[in-house]
Motif scaffolding. Structure first.
Motif, PDB file in Angstrom:
ATOM      1  N   ALA A 180      -7.508   1.840  -4.937  1.00 25.19           N
ATOM      2  CA  ALA A 180      -6.346   0.941  -4.997  1.00 25.19           C
ATOM      3  C   ALA A 180      -6.023   0.380  -3.615  1.00 25.19           C
ATOM      4  O   ALA A 180      -5.714  -0.811  -3.476  1.00 25.19           O
ATOM      5  CB  ALA A 180      -5.141   1.678  -5.571  1.00 25.19           C
ATOM      6  N   SER A 181      -6.118   1.218  -2.592  1.00 24.16           N
ATOM      7  CA  SER A 181      -5.880   0.743  -1.219  1.00 24.16           C
ATOM      8  C   SER A 181      -6.913  -0.290  -0.816  1.00 24.16           C
ATOM      9  O   SER A 181      -6.579  -1.296  -0.181  1.00 24.16           O
ATOM     10  CB  SER A 181      -5.892   1.911  -0.238  1.00 24.16           C
ATOM     11  N   CYS A 238      -8.947   7.435  -6.762  1.00 21.24           N
ATOM     12  CA  CYS A 238      -8.304   6.263  -7.372  1.00 21.24           C
ATOM     13  C   CYS A 238      -7.364   5.580  -6.385  1.00 21.24           C
ATOM     14  O   CYS A 238      -7.311   4.347  -6.323  1.00 21.24           O
ATOM     15  CB  CYS A 238      -7.545   6.669  -8.630  1.00 21.24           C
ATOM     16  N   LEU A 239      -6.635   6.367  -5.615  1.00 19.93           N
ATOM     17  CA  LEU A 239      -5.719   5.779  -4.632  1.00 19.93           C
ATOM     18  C   LEU A 239      -6.485   5.102  -3.500  1.00 19.93           C
ATOM     19  O   LEU A 239      -6.042   4.072  -2.974  1.00 19.93           O
ATOM     20  CB  LEU A 239      -4.770   6.842  -4.091  1.00 19.93           C
ATOM     21  N   SER A 272       4.462   5.651  -5.257  1.00 20.26           N
ATOM     22  CA  SER A 272       4.637   5.670  -6.712  1.00 20.26           C
ATOM     23  C   SER A 272       3.655   6.623  -7.375  1.00 20.26           C
ATOM     24  O   SER A 272       3.976   7.253  -8.390  1.00 20.26           O
ATOM     25  CB  SER A 272       4.464   4.270  -7.282  1.00 20.26           C
ATOM     26  N   ALA A 273       2.451   6.729  -6.821  1.00 21.85           N
ATOM     27  CA  ALA A 273       1.473   7.665  -7.381  1.00 21.85           C
ATOM     28  C   ALA A 273       1.907   9.109  -7.150  1.00 21.85           C
ATOM     29  O   ALA A 273       1.507  10.005  -7.887  1.00 21.85           O
ATOM     30  CB  ALA A 273       0.102   7.420  -6.768  1.00 21.85           C
ATOM     31  N   ASN A 274       2.724   9.330  -6.137  1.00 25.47           N
ATOM     32  CA  ASN A 274       3.220  10.673  -5.843  1.00 25.47           C
ATOM     33  C   ASN A 274       4.589  10.926  -6.455  1.00 25.47           C
ATOM     34  O   ASN A 274       5.336  11.775  -5.983  1.00 25.47           O
ATOM     35  CB  ASN A 274       3.283  10.885  -4.328  1.00 25.47           C
ATOM     36  N   ILE A 285       2.508   1.738  -3.459  1.00 27.10           N
ATOM     37  CA  ILE A 285       1.561   2.246  -4.459  1.00 27.10           C
ATOM     38  C   ILE A 285       1.331   3.736  -4.257  1.00 27.10           C
ATOM     39  O   ILE A 285       1.347   4.518  -5.212  1.00 27.10           O
ATOM     40  CB  ILE A 285       0.238   1.463  -4.409  1.00 27.10           C
ATOM     41  N   LEU A 286       1.131   4.146  -3.011  1.00 24.42           N
ATOM     42  CA  LEU A 286       0.902   5.562  -2.736  1.00 24.42           C
ATOM     43  C   LEU A 286       2.140   6.399  -3.066  1.00 24.42           C
ATOM     44  O   LEU A 286       2.027   7.490  -3.628  1.00 24.42           O
ATOM     45  CB  LEU A 286       0.493   5.756  -1.275  1.00 24.42           C
ATOM     46  N   LEU A 313      -7.531  11.711  -8.325  1.00 23.97           N
ATOM     47  CA  LEU A 313      -6.374  10.891  -7.967  1.00 23.97           C
ATOM     48  C   LEU A 313      -6.549  10.295  -6.574  1.00 23.97           C
ATOM     49  O   LEU A 313      -6.255   9.109  -6.353  1.00 23.97           O
ATOM     50  CB  LEU A 313      -5.078  11.711  -8.043  1.00 23.97           C
ATOM     51  N   ALA A 314      -7.026  11.097  -5.630  1.00 20.18           N
ATOM     52  CA  ALA A 314      -7.253  10.594  -4.272  1.00 20.18           C
ATOM     53  C   ALA A 314      -8.293   9.471  -4.271  1.00 20.18           C
ATOM     54  O   ALA A 314      -8.125   8.457  -3.579  1.00 20.18           O
ATOM     55  CB  ALA A 314      -7.698  11.730  -3.358  1.00 20.18           C
ATOM     56  N   ASN A 325       0.830  -1.201   0.000  1.00 20.72           N
ATOM     57  CA  ASN A 325       0.000   0.000   0.000  1.00 20.72           C
ATOM     58  C   ASN A 325       0.872   1.262   0.000  1.00 20.72           C
ATOM     59  O   ASN A 325       0.622   2.194  -0.774  1.00 20.72           O
ATOM     60  CB  ASN A 325      -0.930  -0.022   1.213  1.00 20.72           C
TER      61      ASN A 325
END
Length: 146
Positions: free
Chosen positions: A132-133, A128-129, A79-81, A76-77, A125-126, A73
């Motif tokens: 994903a979480s 989507c994250l 990498s998104a940032n 992923i977070l 984006l939030a 988790n």
């Protein structure tokens, strides 16, 4: 091969830098998780005659489940940032194909002064994250508790 101007190699370079950036912290977290698994469980499995592979599958992997959920988790977070790598290595080139979501949000809000669009992009984006979480937590859910 041009690592920062051709599309597939540029993404390989960005992903490689990001993996290198997160690898140390993830390794320390996994090491702490391994040290948290009680030694008695491994000893009991050895007394029962379990092979090293069986002990790994039956004792170590289930013991690392919470740590793995956290690391996956957090990775992923993180990498998104990913902003700095794309900004410094490729500056979004070639033809804006290596711009990440955060890069695009920052450019929209801070360079084009379109704060409303940048804010909406941030909320998407939030969301989507968060999804994903939720998928990560669902994928690592303990199915034996049912």
């Amino acid at each position: 091969m041009q690592w920062t101007t051709d599309v597939p190699p540029a993404w390989v370079a960005l992903v490689g830098v990001t993996v290198w950036w997160t690898l140390g912290l993830n390794a320390v977290i996994f090491l702490a998780g391994l040290q948290d698994i009680p030694r008695e469980l491994h000893e009991a499995a050895m007394v029962d005659g379990a092979s090293a592979w069986r002990r790994f599958r039956a004792v170590t992997l289930p013991g690392l489940r919470p740590v793995t959920v956290f690391v996956v988790n957090a990775t992923i977070l993180a990498s998104a940032n990913m902003f700095g790598q794309s900004y410094l290595i490729t500056a979004g080139a070639p033809a804006d194909q290596t711009k990440t979501a955060i890069y695009l949000i920052a450019e929209t809000g801070l360079r084009q002064f379109d704060m409303g669009t940048a804010s909406a992009m941030s909320f998407i984006l939030a969301a989507c994250l968060m999804a994903a979480s939720a998928l990560v937590f669902g994928a690592f859910r303990d199915r034996s508790a049912r």
